[in-house]
Design an enzyme around this catalytic site. Structure first.
Site, PDB file in Angstrom:
ATOM      1  N   THR A  38       7.685  -4.898   3.456  1.00  0.00           N
ATOM      2  CA  THR A  38       6.919  -5.292   4.658  1.00  0.00           C
ATOM      3  C   THR A  38       8.157  -5.592   5.737  1.00  0.00           C
ATOM      4  OG1 THR A  38       7.173  -7.719   4.045  1.00  0.00           O
ATOM      5  CG2 THR A  38       5.305  -6.456   3.330  1.00  0.00           C
TER       6      THR A  38
ATOM      7  N   PHE B 163      -0.308  -4.680   0.481  1.00  0.00           N
ATOM      8  CA  PHE B 163      -1.952  -4.313   0.012  1.00  0.00           C
ATOM      9  C   PHE B 163      -2.701  -5.886  -0.046  1.00  0.00           C
ATOM     10  CE2 PHE B 163      -1.483  -0.178  -0.966  1.00  0.00           C
ATOM     11  CZ  PHE B 163      -0.101   0.043  -1.404  1.00  0.00           C
TER      12      PHE B 163
ATOM     13  N   GLN C 127       6.933  -0.089  -7.656  1.00  0.00           N
ATOM     14  CA  GLN C 127       5.503   0.285  -7.540  1.00  0.00           C
ATOM     15  C   GLN C 127       5.454   1.085  -6.228  1.00  0.00           C
ATOM     16  OE1 GLN C 127       2.887  -3.122  -9.209  1.00  0.00           O
ATOM     17  NE2 GLN C 127       4.635  -3.909  -8.202  1.00  0.00           N
TER      18      GLN C 127
ATOM     19  N   HIS D  59       4.289   4.459  -9.555  1.00  0.00           N
ATOM     20  CA  HIS D  59       3.164   4.832  -8.709  1.00  0.00           C
ATOM     21  C   HIS D  59       3.290   6.279  -7.935  1.00  0.00           C
ATOM     22  CE1 HIS D  59       1.550   0.625  -9.049  1.00  0.00           C
ATOM     23  NE2 HIS D  59       1.489   1.243 -10.318  1.00  0.00           N
TER      24      HIS D  59
ATOM     25  N   CYS E 288      -1.948  20.760  -4.590  1.00  0.00           N
ATOM     26  CA  CYS E 288      -3.298  21.229  -4.461  1.00  0.00           C
ATOM     27  C   CYS E 288      -3.719  20.396  -5.728  1.00  0.00           C
ATOM     28  CB  CYS E 288      -3.683  22.696  -4.704  1.00  0.00           C
ATOM     29  SG  CYS E 288      -5.357  22.798  -4.872  1.00  0.00           S
TER      30      CYS E 288
ATOM     31  N   SER F 109       5.940  -8.563  -5.304  1.00  0.00           N
ATOM     32  CA  SER F 109       4.782  -8.135  -5.881  1.00  0.00           C
ATOM     33  C   SER F 109       3.732  -9.284  -6.430  1.00  0.00           C
ATOM     34  CB  SER F 109       5.096  -7.061  -7.180  1.00  0.00           C
ATOM     35  OG  SER F 109       3.791  -6.787  -7.616  1.00  0.00           O
TER      36      SER F 109
ATOM     37  N   ASN G 294       8.952 -13.911  -4.221  1.00  0.00           N
ATOM     38  CA  ASN G 294       7.673 -13.542  -3.746  1.00  0.00           C
ATOM     39  C   ASN G 294       7.100 -14.667  -2.768  1.00  0.00           C
ATOM     40  OD1 ASN G 294       5.783 -10.897  -3.812  1.00  0.00           O
ATOM     41  ND2 ASN G 294       4.352 -12.740  -4.206  1.00  0.00           N
TER      42      ASN G 294
HETATM   43  N1  APR Z   1       9.116 -11.487   1.080  1.00  0.00           N
HETATM   44  C1  APR Z   1       8.414 -11.843   0.073  1.00  0.00           C
HETATM   45  N2  APR Z   1       7.564 -11.513  -0.488  1.00  0.00           N
HETATM   46  C2  APR Z   1       6.618 -10.827   0.351  1.00  0.00           C
HETATM   47  C3  APR Z   1       7.116 -10.453   1.689  1.00  0.00           C
HETATM   48  C4  APR Z   1       8.573 -10.680   2.034  1.00  0.00           C
HETATM   49  N3  APR Z   1       8.832 -10.190   3.187  1.00  0.00           N
HETATM   50  N4  APR Z   1       6.122  -9.778   2.132  1.00  0.00           N
HETATM   51  C5  APR Z   1       5.033  -9.681   1.180  1.00  0.00           C
HETATM   52  N5  APR Z   1       5.263 -10.362   0.159  1.00  0.00           N
HETATM   53  C6  APR Z   1       4.665 -10.396  -1.025  1.00  0.00           C
HETATM   54  C7  APR Z   1       2.967 -11.049  -0.678  1.00  0.00           C
HETATM   55  O1  APR Z   1       2.878 -12.430  -0.596  1.00  0.00           O
HETATM   56  C8  APR Z   1       2.307 -10.252  -1.886  1.00  0.00           C
HETATM   57  O2  APR Z   1       2.088 -11.383  -2.797  1.00  0.00           O
HETATM   58  O3  APR Z   1       4.562  -9.454  -1.785  1.00  0.00           O
HETATM   59  C9  APR Z   1       3.244  -9.307  -2.536  1.00  0.00           C
HETATM   60  C10 APR Z   1       2.865  -7.861  -2.409  1.00  0.00           C
HETATM   61  O4  APR Z   1       1.718  -7.755  -3.401  1.00  0.00           O
HETATM   62  P1  APR Z   1       0.712  -6.560  -3.091  1.00  0.00           P
HETATM   63  O5  APR Z   1       0.391  -6.568  -1.783  1.00  0.00           O
HETATM   64  O6  APR Z   1      -0.282  -6.623  -3.956  1.00  0.00           O
HETATM   65  O7  APR Z   1       1.491  -5.279  -3.587  1.00  0.00           O
HETATM   66  P2  APR Z   1       2.185  -4.876  -4.999  1.00  0.00           P
HETATM   67  O8  APR Z   1       2.057  -5.874  -6.002  1.00  0.00           O
HETATM   68  O9  APR Z   1       3.131  -3.859  -4.743  1.00  0.00           O
HETATM   69  O10 APR Z   1       0.606  -3.986  -5.321  1.00  0.00           O
HETATM   70  C11 APR Z   1       0.788  -3.182  -6.462  1.00  0.00           C
HETATM   71  O11 APR Z   1      -1.411  -2.266  -6.025  1.00  0.00           O
HETATM   72  O12 APR Z   1      -2.776  -1.141  -4.530  1.00  0.00           O
HETATM   73  C12 APR Z   1      -1.554  -0.649  -5.489  1.00  0.00           C
HETATM   74  O13 APR Z   1      -0.653   1.133  -6.004  1.00  0.00           O
HETATM   75  C13 APR Z   1      -0.813  -0.121  -5.108  1.00  0.00           C
HETATM   76  O14 APR Z   1       1.753  -0.264  -5.990  1.00  0.00           O
HETATM   77  C14 APR Z   1       0.528  -0.946  -5.348  1.00  0.00           C
HETATM   78  C15 APR Z   1      -0.069  -1.904  -6.508  1.00  0.00           C
END
Ligand code: APR
Length: 242
Positions: free
Chosen positions: A29, A36, A102, A120, A128, A187, A212
């Site tokens: 981010t 997500f 991921q 992932h 294809c 994550s 996180n």
């Molecule tokens: N610093 C710390 N934490 C952060 C930051 C940041 N700059 N930006 C976002 N976050 C945290 C958010 O609070 C969130 O809890 O990162 C976490 C991201 O979680 P998800 O959006 O669920 O992403 P992820 O865990 O990678 O998702 C896993 O889900 O949709 C599928 O395949 C996709 O690989 C993905 C998997």
């Protein structure tokens, strides 16, 4: 523990070596990509089963194509951020044994990390879905069918309903079994089987660090849980590395 106490603790764990990094969309981010499940994340405006699934690829190709066009079009100005760079530096200095990600954006590799396992898959190459023939990114983005069989072109990401790549799973299993410290970065830890690895590492006796913004289901078993921005936190840990 204060922010600085946690950063100091992580610095001493990293300095001891045997570190495995486990990253999620939250690490990217700060490069300008959406995650997500944050309140303004991708799944806040879209249904993953409708878009990032084999069903969508086979029965809803137009929407599938639009969704991945937006993701494949990772503009060139999207660059690795300070978190990616610090991780790559720790690998070069011998502290990090591997990165389990991921993410499909390849920002770890662009930052210089070499031991990266993509649970992932990755956005490219395009191929294809019917006959497996490799395709061109431009043809996919233009919505063209496979030049050999007319089937649907697709990115190399693992879609909901598909198996994760065996080589990445085996590497993640090995790394989680043998690391001294397992560091989760950005994550929500809600998607399996990826979210098994932090738990496995902890069960094998590793220290578990979670950085996180929001709480995760594994905070209760973490040795350090820092609800902080990754870039800021890793920069502080780097300063304490001396
Ligand atoms: N610093 C710390 N934490 C952060 C930051 C940041 N700059 N930006 C976002 N976050 C945290 C958010 O609070 C969130 O809890 O990162 C976490 C991201 O979680 P998800 O959006 O669920 O992403 P992820 O865990 O990678 O998702 C896993 O889900 O949709 C599928 O395949 C996709 O690989 C993905 C998997």
């Amino acid at each position: 523990m204060s922010f600085d106490d946690k950063a100091r603790e992580v610095a001493s764990l990293v300095r001891a070596g045997g570190v495995v990094i486990f990253s999620g969309a939250g690490l990217s981010t700060e490069s300008g990509l959406l995650d997500f499940r944050s309140k303004d994340g991708i799944w806040a405006h879209a249904d993953p089963t409708r878009l990032a699934s084999v069903g969508a690829l086979e029965n809803n190709y137009d929407e599938f194509l639009e969704f991945y066009k937006a993701r494949l079009f990772v503009p060139d100005e999207v660059l690795p951020n300070v978190g990616h760079k610090i991780i790559a530096g720790w690998e070069k200095r011998g502290y990090v044994d591997g990165v389990i990600t991921q993410n499909v954006d390849r920002l770890h590799q662009r930052a210089g990390s070499e031991k990266v396992w993509e649970l992932h898959g990755s956005l490219e190459p395009v191929y294809c879905h019917s006959c497996g023939k490799m395709g061109e990114r431009g043809d996919f983005l233009a919505g063209k069918p496979c030049s050999a069989c007319g089937g649907h072109l697709r990115p190399s990401v693992v879609l909901f309903g598909e198996m994760l790549p065996q080589n990445a799973l085996e590497a993640a299993d090995e790394l989680s079994d043998n690391c001294r410290t397992f560091i989760v970065l950005g994550s929500s830890l809600v998607v399996s089987p990826a979210n098994y690895f932090p738990r496995q590492a902890k069960m094998r006796g590793a220290k578990l660090v979670i950085v996180n913004r929001e709480p995760t289901p594994l905070d209760g078993i973490a040795d350090v849980a820092a609800h902080e921005g990754i870039g800021e936190f890793l920069s502080a840990a780097e300063r304490y590395m001396g």
